[in-house]
Scaffold this motif. Structure first.
Motif, short mmCIF file in Angstrom:
data_model
loop_
_atom_site.label_atom_id
_atom_site.label_comp_id
_atom_site.label_asym_id
_atom_site.label_seq_id
_atom_site.Cartn_x
_atom_site.Cartn_y
_atom_site.Cartn_z
N ARG A 177 0.85 -1.04 -0.20
CA ARG A 177 -0.07 0.13 -0.17
C ARG A 177 0.64 1.71 -0.26
O ARG A 177 -0.19 2.11 -0.49
N LYS A 178 2.09 0.98 0.74
CA LYS A 178 3.17 1.87 0.13
C LYS A 178 3.14 2.80 -1.09
O LYS A 178 3.99 3.71 -1.42
N SER A 183 -3.73 4.49 2.29
CA SER A 183 -3.54 4.14 3.58
C SER A 183 -3.88 2.71 3.82
O SER A 183 -4.76 2.43 3.42
N TYR A 184 -3.97 2.52 5.25
CA TYR A 184 -3.99 1.72 5.60
C TYR A 184 -5.26 1.06 5.10
O TYR A 184 -6.12 -0.05 5.36
N LYS A 186 -7.68 3.13 3.90
CA LYS A 186 -8.01 2.48 2.79
C LYS A 186 -8.35 1.53 2.08
O LYS A 186 -8.30 0.66 1.39
N GLU A 187 -7.06 0.73 2.24
CA GLU A 187 -6.40 -0.43 1.75
C GLU A 187 -7.96 -1.82 1.97
O GLU A 187 -8.10 -2.54 1.12
#
Length: 234
Positions: A177-178, A183-184, A186-187
């Motif tokens: 995701r980075k 974002s966490y 969003k993922e």
């Protein structure tokens, strides 16, 4: 009425001067060529086929010029140069091409004609002047036709429109995701939505199978019923 009909012909005569006959005609085409696609290739094909014997030079602006005057590109200038080198219509790539050509640039590369579509392109002055005004005025402009339905902007719009799908595709392929700037939260939301979508598709397929079986049973029952009635009548 006659004056109106003569104007396009006069304009064409201004744009085009007689080509050389003792050597290949040196035709120059330029652009950004971001996300190089078949619309780009077709325009270069037209430029290459402008004359029976053509040497096609293609200029491509670097990132510094492009980002300052047009906006951010997806591909770097080096990637764009390399894409052009792999196009079969291109004989030579000129990196760091100028946004607006002058006589010095034309003389340096021994350019006979500049090929581009005839739409006016604004220069960097902000006054709305056409980038190709100079080459048109000296009779060195060769018009090409745009390919409708495809452009770099169209491709970017497709990606933006289906952004979530492309993010999930790359997450499934191992990107973090980075890497994607996600974002966490969003993922996790994307993964839940994707799971729900897959479940919905699975249920829909199952419903279609059940409806198909019901249809087959009903059809068979109807045939048997008709056969029973015919036997009863006999």
């Amino acid at each position: 009425m006659e004056d109106e009909q003569q104007q396009p012909q006069q304009k064409q005569r201004i744009w085009m001067r007689d080509p050389p006959t003792d050597r290949p005609v040196r035709v120059y085409a330029d652009g950004i060529y971001d996300l190089f696609h078949f619309g780009h290739a077709r325009s270069l094909e037209q430029a290459k086929k402008s004359f029976p014997n053509t040497y096609l030079l293609v200029g491509c602006c670097n990132d510094e010029v492009t980002h300052s005057l047009k906006g951010k590109t997806v591909m770097t200038d080096q990637e764009r140069y390399e894409s052009l080198r792999h196009c079969k219509w291109v004989d030579e790539v000129i990196p760091d091409a100028p946004w607006v050509m002058n006589q010095e640039f034309i003389d340096k590369h021994q350019i006979d004609y500049v090929a581009h579509d005839s739409l006016p392109y604004a220069d960097a002055s902000g006054a709305g002047n056409d980038v190709y005004e100079f080459v048109k005025s000296i009779g060195r402009f060769k018009e090409t036709k745009r390919t409708e339905g495809i452009s770099t902007s169209d491709i970017i719009m497709r990606i933006v429109k289906d952004y979530n799908n492309y993010v999930m595709r790359n997450l499934d392929r191992g990107y973090s995701r980075k890497d994607l700037g996600v974002s966490y939260v969003k993922e996790k939301r994307l993964r839940v939505n994707m799971s729900l979508r897959k479940l919905h598709e699975k249920v829909k397929k199952q419903q279609e199978k059940v409806e198909e079986k019901i249809h087959i049973v009903a059809k068979t029952a109807g045939m048997n019923h008709n056969l029973w009635v015919e036997n009863a009548d006999r």
